[in-house]
Scaffold this motif. Structure first.
Motif, PDB file in Angstrom:
ATOM      1  N   ILE A   1       4.505  15.786 -28.206  1.00 56.65           N
ATOM      2  CA  ILE A   1       4.242  15.824 -26.762  1.00 56.65           C
ATOM      3  C   ILE A   1       3.810  14.457 -26.250  1.00 56.65           C
ATOM      4  O   ILE A   1       4.235  14.017 -25.176  1.00 56.65           O
ATOM      5  N   SER A   2       2.998  13.756 -27.013  1.00 51.99           N
ATOM      6  CA  SER A   2       2.500  12.450 -26.562  1.00 51.99           C
ATOM      7  C   SER A   2       3.613  11.417 -26.445  1.00 51.99           C
ATOM      8  O   SER A   2       3.462  10.419 -25.747  1.00 51.99           O
ATOM      9  N   ALA A   3       4.738  11.636 -27.116  1.00 52.67           N
ATOM     10  CA  ALA A   3       5.871  10.717 -27.050  1.00 52.67           C
ATOM     11  C   ALA A   3       6.767  10.954 -25.841  1.00 52.67           C
ATOM     12  O   ALA A   3       7.672  10.177 -25.577  1.00 52.67           O
ATOM     13  N   VAL A   4       6.517  12.020 -25.090  1.00 50.01           N
ATOM     14  CA  VAL A   4       7.352  12.359 -23.931  1.00 50.01           C
ATOM     15  C   VAL A   4       7.095  11.382 -22.791  1.00 50.01           C
ATOM     16  O   VAL A   4       5.949  11.018 -22.503  1.00 50.01           O
ATOM     17  N   ALA A   5       8.166  10.983 -22.125  1.00 55.43           N
ATOM     18  CA  ALA A   5       8.072  10.056 -20.995  1.00 55.43           C
ATOM     19  C   ALA A   5       7.102  10.581 -19.946  1.00 55.43           C
ATOM     20  O   ALA A   5       7.190  11.732 -19.516  1.00 55.43           O
ATOM     21  N   GLY A   6       6.147   9.733 -19.569  1.00 52.50           N
ATOM     22  CA  GLY A   6       5.198  10.068 -18.515  1.00 52.50           C
ATOM     23  C   GLY A   6       3.892  10.657 -18.994  1.00 52.50           C
ATOM     24  O   GLY A   6       2.908  10.656 -18.260  1.00 52.50           O
TER      25      GLY A   6
ATOM     26  N   LEU B   1       9.739  17.404 -22.182  1.00 56.60           N
ATOM     27  CA  LEU B   1       8.537  18.021 -22.747  1.00 56.60           C
ATOM     28  C   LEU B   1       8.890  19.322 -23.466  1.00 56.60           C
ATOM     29  O   LEU B   1       8.492  19.546 -24.612  1.00 56.60           O
ATOM     30  N   VAL B   2       9.668  20.167 -22.812  1.00 55.05           N
ATOM     31  CA  VAL B   2      10.085  21.439 -23.434  1.00 55.05           C
ATOM     32  C   VAL B   2      10.927  21.168 -24.678  1.00 55.05           C
ATOM     33  O   VAL B   2      10.717  21.794 -25.727  1.00 55.05           O
ATOM     34  N   ARG B   3      11.845  20.216 -24.585  1.00 56.12           N
ATOM     35  CA  ARG B   3      12.683  19.879 -25.763  1.00 56.12           C
ATOM     36  C   ARG B   3      11.833  19.382 -26.924  1.00 56.12           C
ATOM     37  O   ARG B   3      12.090  19.726 -28.080  1.00 56.12           O
ATOM     38  N   ALA B   4      10.817  18.570 -26.647  1.00 60.14           N
ATOM     39  CA  ALA B   4       9.948  18.047 -27.710  1.00 60.14           C
ATOM     40  C   ALA B   4       9.207  19.176 -28.414  1.00 60.14           C
ATOM     41  O   ALA B   4       9.102  19.193 -29.642  1.00 60.14           O
TER      42      ALA B   4
ATOM     43  N   VAL C   1      10.000  20.472 -32.598  1.00 62.91           N
ATOM     44  CA  VAL C   1       9.098  20.582 -33.751  1.00 62.91           C
ATOM     45  C   VAL C   1       8.906  22.022 -34.212  1.00 62.91           C
ATOM     46  O   VAL C   1       8.178  22.267 -35.165  1.00 62.91           O
ATOM     47  N   GLY C   2       9.538  22.979 -33.529  1.00 60.87           N
ATOM     48  CA  GLY C   2       9.522  24.351 -34.011  1.00 60.87           C
ATOM     49  C   GLY C   2       8.634  25.319 -33.268  1.00 60.87           C
ATOM     50  O   GLY C   2       8.409  26.432 -33.735  1.00 60.87           O
ATOM     51  N   ALA C   3       8.114  24.931 -32.110  1.00 54.20           N
ATOM     52  CA  ALA C   3       7.308  25.851 -31.298  1.00 54.20           C
ATOM     53  C   ALA C   3       8.176  26.374 -30.150  1.00 54.20           C
ATOM     54  O   ALA C   3       9.298  25.919 -29.949  1.00 54.20           O
ATOM     55  N   ALA C   4       7.666  27.340 -29.401  1.00 55.88           N
ATOM     56  CA  ALA C   4       8.422  27.955 -28.309  1.00 55.88           C
ATOM     57  C   ALA C   4       7.587  27.969 -27.032  1.00 55.88           C
ATOM     58  O   ALA C   4       6.423  28.370 -27.054  1.00 55.88           O
TER      59      ALA C   4
END
Length: 108
Positions: free
Chosen positions: A40-45, A77-80, A84-87
């Motif tokens: 999540i921390s790697a997501v733009a913004g 964010l949703v794709r990230a 990693v395997g969460a929903a």
């Protein structure tokens, strides 16, 4: 880096998502909270985030994920999270604009 890695963009595009809160579930073992937070921390913004466990059962862990920043890319964010395997079950709060507006509870 996976498909969720940070994109460098010169000009922010779209609406200025400042805060987004999601209801997320993951399997008991994987990903662990640190893996999820790293993705999540790697997501733009995204400038800051909070991952809070809200419930645990035999097979899954329910979490509340709150991210804050400027021009958060909600799709990324949703794709990230999914990478990693969460929903993601739902988006429960979105704050958009030049500043963050805190929720004001209704009084009756």
């Amino acid at each position: 880096a996976g498909d969720w890695s940070r994109r460098d963009t010169a000009q922010p595009v779209g609406m200025n998502i400042r805060r987004i809160q999601l209801d997320v579930d993951k399997a008991m073992m994987r990903p662990d909270l640190l893996e999820l937070a790293e993705a999540i921390s790697a997501v733009a913004g995204v400038e800051a985030l909070n991952v809070t466990v809200t419930e645990i059962d035999i097979q899954t862990v329910g979490m509340e994920v709150t991210a804050e920043g400027l021009y958060i890319d909600a799709d990324q964010l949703v794709r990230a999270i999914e990478y990693v395997g969460a929903a993601v079950h739902s988006i429960d709060e979105v704050v958009v604009g030049d500043r963050i507006v805190e929720r004001v509870p209704r009084t009756r």
